[in-house]
Write an enzyme that holds these catalytic residues in place. Structure first.
Site, PDB file in Angstrom:
ATOM      1  N   CYS A  49       0.826  -1.210   0.000  1.00 31.09           N
ATOM      2  CA  CYS A  49       0.000   0.000   0.000  1.00 31.09           C
ATOM      3  C   CYS A  49       0.861   1.262   0.000  1.00 31.09           C
ATOM      4  CB  CYS A  49      -0.923  -0.021   1.221  1.00 31.09           C
ATOM      5  SG  CYS A  49      -1.970   1.433   1.321  1.00 31.09           S
ATOM      6  N   CYS A  75      -0.507   4.136   2.158  1.00 31.24           N
ATOM      7  CA  CYS A  75      -0.338   3.964   3.609  1.00 31.24           C
ATOM      8  C   CYS A  75       1.127   4.181   4.023  1.00 31.24           C
ATOM      9  CB  CYS A  75      -0.731   2.555   4.053  1.00 31.24           C
ATOM     10  SG  CYS A  75      -2.173   1.879   3.239  1.00 31.24           S
ATOM     11  N   ASP A  76       2.060   3.668   3.238  1.00 32.10           N
ATOM     12  CA  ASP A  76       3.447   3.561   3.710  1.00 32.10           C
ATOM     13  C   ASP A  76       4.461   4.418   2.962  1.00 32.10           C
ATOM     14  OD1 ASP A  76       2.535   1.672   5.541  1.00 32.10           O
ATOM     15  OD2 ASP A  76       2.799   0.023   4.127  1.00 32.10           O
TER      16      ASP A  76
END
Ligand code: FAD
Length: 312
Positions: A138, A141-142
């Site tokens: 992701c 997200c990261d």
């Protein structure tokens, strides 16, 4: 006096991604009582997507923002959303019984499976060990954890190339390792990516292992599928986009899955069990996109209404 928890609905929808939320919108607007169950936050894979450029009406939108807007619409007419992983689905005559890991058993006249898919793992040494320590699925997200770093993206489809481009806003360099000798991403995405001077493409190359120093990823081991040569490449992180697998474990006993685990439906999204429908990515279908998921949801909402109405 504490209010008693509602356990019975006209329709239960498993999954609050684009397909489930659209089904909820249509079914609740037709006056059915609707419960959406999700094992996480609403939005499904929208939460794993950076910028979306191919959803009509939204020339460019961030996945989590679109999720929020869809949720507002989905719940506007009374559909409810509850947290819980659906573990078991049983049939009791016409009634569908749905049990979650929170210990609740809900019942409904109709069930809509909208549980989507999850990103496929590479299945190489180091992948599980360094999950959350440099291995990610992701970018949204990261990605921000990798400012000025070198990242590897694995895959050659739309997701790999698009998410790779998203990562260039943080990383110094993004190397895309493609198993085949070409990309599968649509032409416009490929053109954009190839013009981005932080992006590099290496073809005919598979990742065979992910190496770390116990704390974080430091390198990937590679294999050239053309020359047979093995190699190693320094990496601060690796983002994996190599396809999806269906999230259909709770339905294996219902005998409605194909040999790869996708749900088989007819063109009105009904499975062979009366009152059990499936929508979106979880279906055996030639295209898995937001637009197709939403289209499924609209039709299923209508079909569920007809099914429940006919039971009267
Ligand atoms: C990285 C990436 C980029 C993408 N980019 C684009 C793009 O640019 N344009 C585009 O059109 N599409 C894109 N897609 C595809 C798009 O996200 C999907 O087609 C769409 O989200 C499918 O919606 P869905 O509702 O069917 O499934 P999902 O979005 O997968 O939602 C399914 C939901 O079901 C829940 N669930 C699963 N199992 C259970 C269970 N047992 N109990 C409770 N809940 C459960 C999940 O938590 C999830 O919230 C992308 C996908 C990815 C991964």
């Amino acid at each position: 006096m504490t209010e008693e928890k509602k356990l019975n609905y006209d329709v239960i929808i498993v999954g609050a991604g684009p397909a489930g939320m659209t089904t909820a919108l249509y079914a609740s607007r037709a006056n059915l009582s609707v419960l959406m169950l999700d094992r996480g936050i609403y939005g499904g894979n929208l939460n794993n997507t950076a910028t979306i450029e191919n959803y009509t009406g939204f020339p460019s939108v961030e996945g989590p923002d679109l999720a929020k807007q869809m949720y507002e619409g989905a719940t506007k007419f009374g559909a409810e959303y509850a947290y819980g992983t659906v573990e078991k689905v049983e049939l009791d005559g016409d009634l569908k019984k749905v049990t979650t890991d929170m210990g609740d058993t809900f019942t409904a006249k109709a069930l809509v499976i909208a549980s989507g898919s999850e990103q496929r793992k590479l299945g190489v040494p180091g992948e599980a060990e360094y999950g959350g320590k440099g291995v990610s699925y992701c970018a949204v997200c990261d990605g921000a954890f990798f400012k000025n770093k070198h990242l590897i993206v694995v895959g050659g489809g739309d997701s790999a190339v698009e998410e790779g481009m998203y990562l260039t806003q943080f990383a110094d360099k993004v190397t895309v390792l493609v198993r085949k000798d070409h990309l599968r991403a649509v032409a416009v995405t490929q053109d954009k990516a190839k013009q981005n001077n932080k992006m590099e493409f290496i073809y005919n190359t598979s990742v065979t292992a992910i190496e770390g120093d116990d704390q974080k990823v430091v390198a990937v081991k590679t294999h050239n599928n053309e020359t047979g040569e093995d190699g190693e490449m320094q990496a601060d992180g690796i983002f994996i986009y190599v396809g999806n697998d269906p999230m259909t474990k709770p339905y294996t006993d219902l005998n409605i899955l194909d040999d790869q685990g996708w749900v088989i439906t007819d063109d009105k999204l009904a499975t062979k069990i009366p009152g059990v429908f499936a929508v979106g990515d979880v279906r055996e279908t030639p295209l898995r996109q937001i637009a197709t998921a939403v289209g499924d949801g609209a039709l299923a909402g209508q079909e569920v209404f007809k099914y429940v109405d006919n039971l009267k």
